[in-house]
Scaffold this motif. Structure first.
Motif, PDB file in Angstrom:
ATOM      1  N   ASP A   7      26.459  24.623  36.289  1.00 30.06           N
ATOM      2  CA  ASP A   7      25.726  25.867  36.499  1.00 30.06           C
ATOM      3  C   ASP A   7      24.972  26.286  35.235  1.00 30.06           C
ATOM      4  O   ASP A   7      23.809  26.679  35.296  1.00 30.06           O
ATOM      5  CB  ASP A   7      26.672  26.993  36.905  1.00 30.06           C
ATOM      6  N   PHE A   8      25.638  26.193  34.088  1.00 28.27           N
ATOM      7  CA  PHE A   8      24.993  26.579  32.837  1.00 28.27           C
ATOM      8  C   PHE A   8      23.772  25.716  32.539  1.00 28.27           C
ATOM      9  O   PHE A   8      22.748  26.211  32.089  1.00 28.27           O
ATOM     10  CB  PHE A   8      25.976  26.494  31.666  1.00 28.27           C
ATOM     11  N   SER A   9      23.869  24.427  32.787  1.00 31.64           N
ATOM     12  CA  SER A   9      22.734  23.544  32.480  1.00 31.64           C
ATOM     13  C   SER A   9      21.531  23.861  33.365  1.00 31.64           C
ATOM     14  O   SER A   9      20.398  23.851  32.901  1.00 31.64           O
ATOM     15  CB  SER A   9      23.144  22.079  32.612  1.00 31.64           C
ATOM     16  N   TYR A  10      21.759  24.118  34.656  1.00 35.63           N
ATOM     17  CA  TYR A  10      20.650  24.492  35.539  1.00 35.63           C
ATOM     18  C   TYR A  10      20.024  25.815  35.123  1.00 35.63           C
ATOM     19  O   TYR A  10      18.800  25.959  35.103  1.00 35.63           O
ATOM     20  CB  TYR A  10      21.107  24.590  36.998  1.00 35.63           C
ATOM     21  N   LEU A  11      20.835  26.759  34.801  1.00 34.82           N
ATOM     22  CA  LEU A  11      20.316  28.063  34.406  1.00 34.82           C
ATOM     23  C   LEU A  11      19.541  27.991  33.090  1.00 34.82           C
ATOM     24  O   LEU A  11      18.527  28.662  32.919  1.00 34.82           O
ATOM     25  CB  LEU A  11      21.469  29.060  34.290  1.00 34.82           C
ATOM     26  N   LYS A  12      20.015  27.147  32.191  1.00 37.37           N
ATOM     27  CA  LYS A  12      19.345  27.008  30.905  1.00 37.37           C
ATOM     28  C   LYS A  12      17.958  26.382  31.074  1.00 37.37           C
ATOM     29  O   LYS A  12      17.004  26.793  30.416  1.00 37.37           O
ATOM     30  CB  LYS A  12      20.203  26.168  29.963  1.00 37.37           C
ATOM     31  N   VAL A  13      17.829  25.415  31.979  1.00 33.74           N
ATOM     32  CA  VAL A  13      16.543  24.769  32.239  1.00 33.74           C
ATOM     33  C   VAL A  13      15.508  25.783  32.712  1.00 33.74           C
ATOM     34  O   VAL A  13      14.341  25.732  32.324  1.00 33.74           O
ATOM     35  CB  VAL A  13      16.714  23.628  33.283  1.00 33.74           C
ATOM     36  N   PHE A  14      15.927  26.721  33.546  1.00 33.89           N
ATOM     37  CA  PHE A  14      15.006  27.716  34.100  1.00 33.89           C
ATOM     38  C   PHE A  14      14.967  29.018  33.297  1.00 33.89           C
ATOM     39  O   PHE A  14      14.393  30.004  33.737  1.00 33.89           O
ATOM     40  CB  PHE A  14      15.370  28.010  35.560  1.00 33.89           C
ATOM     41  N   TYR A  15      15.577  29.022  32.126  1.00 28.14           N
ATOM     42  CA  TYR A  15      15.592  30.189  31.231  1.00 28.14           C
ATOM     43  C   TYR A  15      16.139  31.444  31.920  1.00 28.14           C
ATOM     44  O   TYR A  15      15.590  32.536  31.800  1.00 28.14           O
ATOM     45  CB  TYR A  15      14.195  30.472  30.667  1.00 28.14           C
ATOM     46  N   ILE A  16      17.207  31.279  32.635  1.00 28.09           N
ATOM     47  CA  ILE A  16      17.841  32.397  33.335  1.00 28.09           C
ATOM     48  C   ILE A  16      18.984  32.929  32.478  1.00 28.09           C
ATOM     49  O   ILE A  16      19.829  32.168  32.001  1.00 28.09           O
ATOM     50  CB  ILE A  16      18.365  31.960  34.715  1.00 28.09           C
ATOM     51  N   ILE A  17      18.994  34.225  32.292  1.00 26.37           N
ATOM     52  CA  ILE A  17      20.055  34.865  31.510  1.00 26.37           C
ATOM     53  C   ILE A  17      21.309  34.956  32.374  1.00 26.37           C
ATOM     54  O   ILE A  17      21.258  35.395  33.525  1.00 26.37           O
ATOM     55  CB  ILE A  17      19.614  36.264  31.041  1.00 26.37           C
ATOM     56  N   THR A  18      22.429  34.565  31.821  1.00 20.95           N
ATOM     57  CA  THR A  18      23.668  34.541  32.594  1.00 20.95           C
ATOM     58  C   THR A  18      24.486  35.796  32.359  1.00 20.95           C
ATOM     59  O   THR A  18      24.407  36.424  31.309  1.00 20.95           O
ATOM     60  CB  THR A  18      24.515  33.313  32.226  1.00 20.95           C
ATOM     61  N   CYS A  19      25.253  36.125  33.349  1.00 18.61           N
ATOM     62  CA  CYS A  19      26.187  37.243  33.262  1.00 18.61           C
ATOM     63  C   CYS A  19      27.515  36.733  33.802  1.00 18.61           C
ATOM     64  O   CYS A  19      27.675  36.556  35.006  1.00 18.61           O
ATOM     65  CB  CYS A  19      25.680  38.421  34.088  1.00 18.61           C
ATOM     66  N   LEU A  20      28.445  36.473  32.919  1.00 18.91           N
ATOM     67  CA  LEU A  20      29.718  35.882  33.312  1.00 18.91           C
ATOM     68  C   LEU A  20      30.608  36.907  34.003  1.00 18.91           C
ATOM     69  O   LEU A  20      30.611  38.083  33.656  1.00 18.91           O
ATOM     70  CB  LEU A  20      30.444  35.320  32.093  1.00 18.91           C
ATOM     71  N   ARG A  21      31.367  36.416  34.971  1.00 21.16           N
ATOM     72  CA  ARG A  21      32.338  37.278  35.643  1.00 21.16           C
ATOM     73  C   ARG A  21      33.543  37.519  34.742  1.00 21.16           C
ATOM     74  O   ARG A  21      33.974  36.622  34.039  1.00 21.16           O
ATOM     75  CB  ARG A  21      32.849  36.600  36.923  1.00 21.16           C
ATOM     76  N   LYS A  22      34.035  38.714  34.796  1.00 19.11           N
ATOM     77  CA  LYS A  22      35.265  39.015  34.065  1.00 19.11           C
ATOM     78  C   LYS A  22      36.432  38.424  34.837  1.00 19.11           C
ATOM     79  O   LYS A  22      36.436  38.407  36.065  1.00 19.11           O
ATOM     80  CB  LYS A  22      35.462  40.529  33.930  1.00 19.11           C
ATOM     81  N   GLU A  23      37.417  37.951  34.112  1.00 16.93           N
ATOM     82  CA  GLU A  23      38.592  37.419  34.785  1.00 16.93           C
ATOM     83  C   GLU A  23      39.389  38.565  35.386  1.00 16.93           C
ATOM     84  O   GLU A  23      39.565  39.610  34.766  1.00 16.93           O
ATOM     85  CB  GLU A  23      39.448  36.618  33.809  1.00 16.93           C
ATOM     86  N   ILE A  24      39.848  38.345  36.577  1.00 17.73           N
ATOM     87  CA  ILE A  24      40.614  39.369  37.285  1.00 17.73           C
ATOM     88  C   ILE A  24      42.086  38.997  37.225  1.00 17.73           C
ATOM     89  O   ILE A  24      42.464  37.875  37.532  1.00 17.73           O
ATOM     90  CB  ILE A  24      40.151  39.468  38.750  1.00 17.73           C
ATOM     91  N   SER A  25      42.880  39.950  36.803  1.00 15.05           N
ATOM     92  CA  SER A  25      44.324  39.725  36.775  1.00 15.05           C
ATOM     93  C   SER A  25      44.921  40.230  38.079  1.00 15.05           C
ATOM     94  O   SER A  25      44.788  41.416  38.403  1.00 15.05           O
ATOM     95  CB  SER A  25      44.962  40.477  35.607  1.00 15.05           C
ATOM     96  N   PRO A  26      45.554  39.361  38.841  1.00 12.78           N
ATOM     97  CA  PRO A  26      46.123  39.806  40.117  1.00 12.78           C
ATOM     98  C   PRO A  26      47.344  40.711  39.894  1.00 12.78           C
ATOM     99  O   PRO A  26      48.084  40.544  38.930  1.00 12.78           O
ATOM    100  CB  PRO A  26      46.536  38.505  40.809  1.00 12.78           C
ATOM    101  N   ILE A  27      47.496  41.678  40.788  1.00 11.04           N
ATOM    102  CA  ILE A  27      48.688  42.513  40.772  1.00 11.04           C
ATOM    103  C   ILE A  27      49.319  42.454  42.162  1.00 11.04           C
ATOM    104  O   ILE A  27      48.620  42.309  43.164  1.00 11.04           O
ATOM    105  CB  ILE A  27      48.375  43.981  40.398  1.00 11.04           C
ATOM    106  N   GLN A  28      50.610  42.537  42.200  1.00 10.49           N
ATOM    107  CA  GLN A  28      51.310  42.477  43.473  1.00 10.49           C
ATOM    108  C   GLN A  28      51.367  43.869  44.094  1.00 10.49           C
ATOM    109  O   GLN A  28      51.730  44.840  43.445  1.00 10.49           O
ATOM    110  CB  GLN A  28      52.730  41.946  43.287  1.00 10.49           C
ATOM    111  N   VAL A  29      50.965  43.944  45.343  1.00 13.72           N
ATOM    112  CA  VAL A  29      50.994  45.195  46.079  1.00 13.72           C
ATOM    113  C   VAL A  29      51.903  44.989  47.275  1.00 13.72           C
ATOM    114  O   VAL A  29      51.719  44.056  48.049  1.00 13.72           O
ATOM    115  CB  VAL A  29      49.582  45.602  46.555  1.00 13.72           C
ATOM    116  N   ILE A  30      52.868  45.848  47.423  1.00 11.88           N
ATOM    117  CA  ILE A  30      53.812  45.744  48.536  1.00 11.88           C
ATOM    118  C   ILE A  30      53.541  46.878  49.506  1.00 11.88           C
ATOM    119  O   ILE A  30      53.600  48.050  49.136  1.00 11.88           O
ATOM    120  CB  ILE A  30      55.271  45.793  48.038  1.00 11.88           C
ATOM    121  N   TRP A  31      53.220  46.506  50.734  1.00  9.01           N
ATOM    122  CA  TRP A  31      52.952  47.492  51.764  1.00  9.01           C
ATOM    123  C   TRP A  31      54.288  48.022  52.279  1.00  9.01           C
ATOM    124  O   TRP A  31      55.195  47.262  52.599  1.00  9.01           O
ATOM    125  CB  TRP A  31      52.162  46.847  52.905  1.00  9.01           C
TER     126      TRP A  31
END
Length: 123
Positions: A7-31
């Motif tokens: 993905d980075f190599s394709y975006l770099k070829v087309f001069y597209i600025i990237t915005c990385l996703r933040k890592e999500i920490s899962p939490i346990q939810v009990i219904w």
């Protein structure tokens, strides 16, 4: 986008600025099941942007976790707090019209929860 080198190599070829996703920490939810003779309704809303197209949904469950009903509503262009409040209002109105008098409302809006627990917050 995914964080891989292809993905980075394709975006770099087309001069597209990237915005990385933040890592999500899962939490346990009990219904939790509602008490006997109670109905639990879980509501949620979405507004992509502020303001933007929005909708709210809710699902009703009985004391054994059985499905009782659900609703969804398109709310037009609104802000996120309006969407959460309308989801709660619609859930309460629908529950009342179906004869449910003992309702456990659960939502993920801390501001809405404060409004229900402290009546002096709302004029």
């Amino acid at each position: 986008m995914h964080n891989d080198t292809v993905d980075f190599s394709y975006l770099k070829v087309f001069y597209i600025i990237t915005c990385l996703r933040k890592e999500i920490s899962p939490i346990q939810v009990i219904w939790e099941f509602p008490h006997i003779n109670w109905v639990k309704v879980n509501t949620d809303g979405i507004a992509r942007g502020c303001p933007s197209f929005s909708a709210c949904v809710g699902i009703f469950r009985g004391s054994k976790g059985e499905y009782i009903g659900s609703f969804s509503s398109f709310l037009g262009v609104q802000k996120s707090l309006y969407v959460d409040v309308m989801g709660a209002i619609l859930a309460i109105e629908l529950a009342w019209s179906k004869g449910f008098r003992r309702i456990w409302l659960e939502c993920d809006s801390s501001l809405l929860c404060q409004a229900f627990s402290s009546f002096n917050l709302i004029p």
